[in-house]
Enzyme design. Sequence first.
Site, short mmCIF file in Angstrom:
data_model
loop_
_atom_site.label_atom_id
_atom_site.label_comp_id
_atom_site.label_asym_id
_atom_site.label_seq_id
_atom_site.Cartn_x
_atom_site.Cartn_y
_atom_site.Cartn_z
N SER A 146 0.86 -1.19 0.00
CA SER A 146 0.00 0.00 0.00
C SER A 146 0.89 1.23 0.00
O SER A 146 2.03 1.19 0.50
CB SER A 146 -0.89 0.02 1.25
OG SER A 146 -1.56 1.26 1.39
N TYR A 159 -1.56 -0.98 10.35
CA TYR A 159 -1.69 -1.14 8.90
C TYR A 159 -0.45 -0.63 8.19
O TYR A 159 0.14 -1.33 7.35
CB TYR A 159 -2.93 -0.40 8.39
CG TYR A 159 -3.21 -0.64 6.93
CD1 TYR A 159 -3.85 -1.80 6.51
CD2 TYR A 159 -2.83 0.29 5.96
CE1 TYR A 159 -4.11 -2.02 5.16
CE2 TYR A 159 -3.09 0.08 4.62
CZ TYR A 159 -3.73 -1.09 4.23
OH TYR A 159 -3.97 -1.32 2.88
#
Length: 261
Positions: A146, A159
């Site tokens: 990401s 995350y």
Amino acid sequence: MEFLTMPEFKDKVVVVTGAAQGIGLVTALSFLNNGAYVAAVDVDREAIEDAMQDFFKGYEDKIEFFECDLQDASQIERVCRKIGEKYKSIDVLVNNAGVGSTKWILDRTVEEWDYVINVNLRAPYLMVKYLLPFMKEGSCIVNIASTRALMSEPNTEPYSASKGGILALTHSLAVSLSHLKIRVNAISPGWIEVSEYKKRKYRKLPDLREIDHLQHPAGRGGKPEDVANAVLFLASEKSGFITGTNLVVDGGMTIKMIYEE
């Protein structure tokens, strides 16, 4: 959806985690569209049933779902063994599944931290570990990271940390598996609109404003097929000299300098 046409994937075996919704679902479709067999891994039975009825109809002989909770190491080992026994040889592994956590650090429990790290970072490592005996020279691994590995919003520590770990895991595996001639790369998506590809009760048409598109240097927001096509490229022979890298697919957002006025 418009996918790259790559006949080389015909009858190849591709494993995709998190394949019942979002980027994983569209990635699975991209390989099916090119004639591959897909071993789809997901934990959500409702999403699996919806996906098979709504998106994979006509591909039933080419795709099989394997239910697996990726925070459970023993389930990962068992599912990888089942996949290996069924298909004998794995050509592509796409580690796509991921979960998030947005919470103030003082309110987040250790268990919540561990859950995100286990699903997002430990699971891809274990998928490689347990599928490696079924992979051969020329096989490829693509890890979905990401842009949050490179920049952050507030309160997303597990995350962001997990996706940063994916980048490190990618270049480490690329070196470790090089003697087997297995390439390993990562893709870091930015804002990808997946509303149309969720399970039915959450599915909706995208509702993007003009500014949502125009803030991207590319002039539009991201679509799941943007990531899926990048996966196809990195898994193909056309990227044979690329390994250990991270391909950012974000419409240019991470190169954009933003000042508050």
